[in-house]
Design a protein around this motif. Sequence first.
Motif, PDB file in Angstrom:
ATOM      1  N   CYS A   1       0.561  -1.171   0.115  1.00  0.00           N
ATOM      2  CA  CYS A   1      -0.458   0.165  -0.141  1.00  0.00           C
ATOM      3  C   CYS A   1       0.615   0.990  -0.121  1.00  0.00           C
ATOM      4  O   CYS A   1       0.712   2.148   0.039  1.00  0.00           O
TER       5      CYS A   1
ATOM      6  N   THR B   1       1.848  -2.703  10.190  1.00  0.00           N
ATOM      7  CA  THR B   1       0.165  -3.065   9.594  1.00  0.00           C
ATOM      8  C   THR B   1      -0.126  -3.882  10.306  1.00  0.00           C
ATOM      9  O   THR B   1      -1.331  -3.952   9.904  1.00  0.00           O
TER      10      THR B   1
ATOM     11  N   TYR C   1      -6.078  -5.838  -4.784  1.00  0.00           N
ATOM     12  CA  TYR C   1      -6.889  -5.256  -3.888  1.00  0.00           C
ATOM     13  C   TYR C   1      -6.707  -6.003  -2.011  1.00  0.00           C
ATOM     14  O   TYR C   1      -7.224  -7.148  -2.239  1.00  0.00           O
ATOM     15  N   ASP C   2      -7.028  -5.213  -0.893  1.00  0.00           N
ATOM     16  CA  ASP C   2      -6.819  -6.447   0.456  1.00  0.00           C
ATOM     17  C   ASP C   2      -7.738  -6.411   0.650  1.00  0.00           C
ATOM     18  O   ASP C   2      -7.736  -4.935   2.081  1.00  0.00           O
TER      19      ASP C   2
ATOM     20  N   SER D   1      -9.315  -3.090   3.957  1.00  0.00           N
ATOM     21  CA  SER D   1      -7.771  -3.145   4.141  1.00  0.00           C
ATOM     22  C   SER D   1      -7.903  -4.157   5.475  1.00  0.00           C
ATOM     23  O   SER D   1      -8.388  -3.991   6.412  1.00  0.00           O
TER      24      SER D   1
ATOM     25  N   HIS E   1      -3.141  -5.323   5.099  1.00  0.00           N
ATOM     26  CA  HIS E   1      -1.680  -4.460   4.603  1.00  0.00           C
ATOM     27  C   HIS E   1      -1.994  -3.040   5.376  1.00  0.00           C
ATOM     28  O   HIS E   1      -1.125  -2.353   4.925  1.00  0.00           O
TER      29      HIS E   1
ATOM     30  N   ILE F   1      -3.427   0.912   5.245  1.00  0.00           N
ATOM     31  CA  ILE F   1      -4.012   2.217   4.735  1.00  0.00           C
ATOM     32  C   ILE F   1      -3.332   2.884   3.192  1.00  0.00           C
ATOM     33  O   ILE F   1      -3.031   2.972   2.570  1.00  0.00           O
TER      34      ILE F   1
ATOM     35  N   LYS G   1      -4.756   3.869  -0.542  1.00  0.00           N
ATOM     36  CA  LYS G   1      -5.926   3.516   0.474  1.00  0.00           C
ATOM     37  C   LYS G   1      -6.217   5.210   1.065  1.00  0.00           C
ATOM     38  O   LYS G   1      -7.281   4.908   1.320  1.00  0.00           O
TER      39      LYS G   1
END
Length: 503
Positions: A122, A192, A388-389, A459, A462, A464, A468
């Motif tokens: 990210c 994270t 995308y997580d 999220s 992982h 932001i 994101k």
Amino acid sequence: MRKRIFNNFKTLLSSASNNIFHVNKLHSYPNFTKNVYQVNRGPYKSLEEHHLTFFRDVLGENGMIVDLCDLEKYNVDFTKQLRGCSTLVLRPTTTQQISKILSFCNHNHLAVCTQGGNTGICGGATPVFDEVILSTELMNKVIHLDELSGVLTCEAGCVLQQLNDFLVERDLMMPIDLGAKGSCQIGGNLSTNAGGIRLYRYGNLHGNVLGLEVVKADGEVLDCMNTLKKDNTGYHLQHLFIGSEGTLGIITKVAIQCAPKPKSVHLLFLGAQNFTKVLKAYKKARYDLGEIISAVECMDHQTMELVEEHSELSSPIGPYPFYLIIETSGSESVHDQKKLEGYFNGCMDKHFILNGVVATSAAQREKLWSIREGIAHSMYQDGYVFSYDISLPFSSYYDFVTEMREYMGKKAHRVFGFGHLGDGNIHLQISIKEFSNEILNYIEPHIYNRVDELHGSISAEHGIGFLKRKYLPKIKSSENLSTMRKLKMLMDPKGILNPYKVL
């Protein structure tokens, strides 16, 4: 004729290679993040000679990296899609050095980007402009292990795989396991609140971390190095920094509760006809194997095709629309194997699965896990990947991938999904031949609007980071965001810690 699980592993041995994957070298660096995303630089000072003199006095020549060629390793992110333009990497070896550095940077209004293994997706650990990169890679010592309680105390720069290897020799193991374990650092994992395949069994890091040592933005050292499993004296301040992505303070030491190394580990690799069947097999596993399940993963046919195309690995059971991976960890092999056999036969009888293999030895399990862990390295050879997580309810877990495949149509080279089924976390990947802002704007914010509508999370594990941050208001209420900003202002009033990230 149905294929039985316990005589099928020879297929795997013949189809998998000891060389898990080959990663292409980066032929050209990506464009600067500030240009691609049109970011405005914050009101921070630029490096001057007297700044370098101070850092040199604190760290010595070997504690600094200023060569442009050497700097690229730290300026470019793991996915090779983001690029900062820092001209200085600092590599401290002690908490006291970090304290002096942050105190100086805070006083001189120099922005700081903390970096561990730089394996995030990210952009949270990669500079956007010319921030001073503070790398924890030299802070990699194991300080103490209490083998009776299983509490490990270590520095933040310890590589996850090396910690686990150290523990395994003492019949313990880390409660976290990631595909990037060979290079990610425990400090970055905490920053994270990383998840991974063991979260299903051992929970997230908030529940496993007992204590932290953290350096605040002004250089003050916050000692929360508790090693007790139960301590309710006041606020649990260490939890503030787990998942804060280096925006509130820099983690320097950690005390973490480690799990006993299981005596009996098995790995099931199953093929299913559709995702409905996958969910039925998963539900049955929860009831039949409940106390010994340690991981539940899934992937679709498109993911397996990707791995086979970009590595020497292949499915050990042939092609199927979906694959389910279940790991069990127990204390008695005969007991566990009997439960596995009963579970497998029951799934076959109910037509939940079509085929499968079991791995019982460490070498066999490693070969099976290499398929799952090889996905990340394979997908970044597939063009430019939008990753995308997300977490979603089971009712829409894979339907979302199908929906996005239809939404993208011919605009995408490949749309595929895999992830941690046991905790509702799916990794949706959209690969195209090369990056374009037009495609980015087509995908976003559509994808985050849909996740919000489906009551999911943008999220899951992982963070932001940079990529994101503008979508956080879609998920968090204004009251939540206001409290986060007040906390940031309290801990880092000059905003020097990891700017352009999270908020």
